[in-house]
Enzyme design. Sequence first.
Site, PDB file in Angstrom:
ATOM      1  N   LEU A   1      49.342  36.205  27.957  1.00 43.37           N
ATOM      2  CA  LEU A   1      50.778  36.159  27.600  1.00 43.37           C
ATOM      3  C   LEU A   1      50.750  36.181  26.015  1.00 43.37           C
ATOM      4  CD1 LEU A   1      52.979  33.624  29.817  1.00 43.37           C
ATOM      5  CD2 LEU A   1      53.387  36.037  29.229  1.00 43.37           C
ATOM      6  N   GLY A   2      49.691  35.631  25.511  1.00 47.72           N
ATOM      7  CA  GLY A   2      49.696  35.649  23.903  1.00 47.72           C
ATOM      8  C   GLY A   2      50.550  34.350  23.476  1.00 47.72           C
TER       9      GLY A   2
ATOM     10  N   GLY B   1      16.294  25.449  31.783  1.00 46.33           N
ATOM     11  CA  GLY B   1      15.635  26.201  32.583  1.00 46.33           C
ATOM     12  C   GLY B   1      16.437  26.633  34.028  1.00 46.33           C
ATOM     13  N   ASN B   2      17.099  25.668  34.298  1.00 48.51           N
ATOM     14  CA  ASN B   2      17.700  25.662  35.395  1.00 48.51           C
ATOM     15  C   ASN B   2      18.955  26.673  35.425  1.00 48.51           C
ATOM     16  OD1 ASN B   2      16.690  22.807  36.537  1.00 48.51           O
ATOM     17  ND2 ASN B   2      17.040  24.338  37.992  1.00 48.51           N
ATOM     18  N   SER B   3      19.527  26.809  34.029  1.00 51.15           N
ATOM     19  CA  SER B   3      20.891  27.596  33.894  1.00 51.15           C
ATOM     20  C   SER B   3      20.598  28.957  34.669  1.00 51.15           C
ATOM     21  CB  SER B   3      20.893  27.774  32.563  1.00 51.15           C
ATOM     22  OG  SER B   3      21.372  26.700  31.690  1.00 51.15           O
TER      23      SER B   3
ATOM     24  N   HIS C   1      24.860  32.481  28.421  1.00 53.49           N
ATOM     25  CA  HIS C   1      24.253  31.644  27.215  1.00 53.49           C
ATOM     26  C   HIS C   1      22.337  31.895  27.559  1.00 53.49           C
ATOM     27  CE1 HIS C   1      23.918  28.323  29.955  1.00 53.49           C
ATOM     28  NE2 HIS C   1      22.750  27.969  29.497  1.00 53.49           N
TER      29      HIS C   1
ATOM     30  N   ASP D   1      30.951  31.968  31.185  1.00 52.05           N
ATOM     31  CA  ASP D   1      29.653  31.868  30.962  1.00 52.05           C
ATOM     32  C   ASP D   1      28.780  32.459  31.944  1.00 52.05           C
ATOM     33  OD1 ASP D   1      27.192  31.309  29.546  1.00 52.05           O
ATOM     34  OD2 ASP D   1      27.111  29.227  30.325  1.00 52.05           O
TER      35      ASP D   1
END
Length: 385
Positions: free
Chosen positions: A282-283, A225-227, A123, A153
């Site tokens: 597997l769907g 901002g730490n992400s 992100h 992510d």
Amino acid sequence: MLKALRFFGWPLLAGVLIALLIIQRYPQWVGLPSLDVNLQQAPQTTSVQQGPVSYADAVTIAAPSVVNLYTTKVINKPAHPLFEDPQFRRFFGDNSPKQKRMESSLGSGVIMSPEGYILTNNHVTSGADQIVVALKDGRETLARVIGSDPETDLAVLKIDLKNLPAITIGRSDNIRIGDVALAIGNPFGVGQTVTMGIISATGRNQLGLNNYEDFIQTDAAINPGNSGGALVDANGNLTGINTAIFSKSGGSQGIGFAIPVKLAMEVMKSIIEHGQVIRGWLGIEVQPLTQELAESFGLSGRPGIVVAGIFRDGPAQKAGLQLGDVILSIDGEPAGDGRKSMNQVARIKPTDKVTIQVMRNGKELKLTAEIGLRPPPAPAQEKEG
């Protein structure tokens, strides 16, 4: 008689006092329990290991490997309503002026290898036209995206600089609740910042942040901002990639989440080798086996998950699974938790075959399915942190 008492009284009194003192000091001489024995048998004070006075050495080791990320992307601004007026378009056609603006954001990343591979959050880099990487030693350069995985992510970047300080990899599967945790990143763009806390919990899932969740929870302050920054232990070893916070105000409230370094390394390796994360599929869609459903199926006390949806022409349909089937186990592993079972399938290599034990109409069946390749996911939701 009176003279005799006067003669023997004081010596007798002195003797009694001396005897009492001897009995108090050495009770075992007259058959009483020893005070020394009782003191020796009393519980001793528990010795608690104290932590270091400073974590500066750990920060010195880890901080050079944490970078600041500055991303920019071009956004088309909505046109003025006048330009959409049919009379205006009649005279000027579709040549109305187009307005654009630059949108910038910030985040953090971790240098994982001397070759210049950087781990950060998806992100942070999603949709960016340009990513600037700023190192702690003052160097800046542009990064290119090698690949991303919205389902965890995570994103992998690459920079081309010499003498890059790669971080030391720790063991996320050995951390314990109560261990010291240091979060390093670039909150609010103020520059590299270090915060300290402890490991609050491990294995956090069902938070609705990612499709695949196995978060480390910490109370080390994590802010926007730490992400993509580093969560390290008291020795400066990487244990997680900071990814999100739980907050009602937008700032840190002592509940932050990091992706374990073991999972992050697996994702990075797959992206570098294949350009994407290879996951089994597997769907099917599943739902928990409630007590009421278990009783109706005659499965009281047995774990299972209910097949609530089947993708057309997917591996499950080809294997013969049907709506309403109760999956009891997958490759011998009890299927008591839908998320855990689907994560188990995701770790299986596509084209490998698995045995699925199901309950259908009161009868147990064994089906064999060939695991497929999980299709690309929908875009991930935005996160704070």
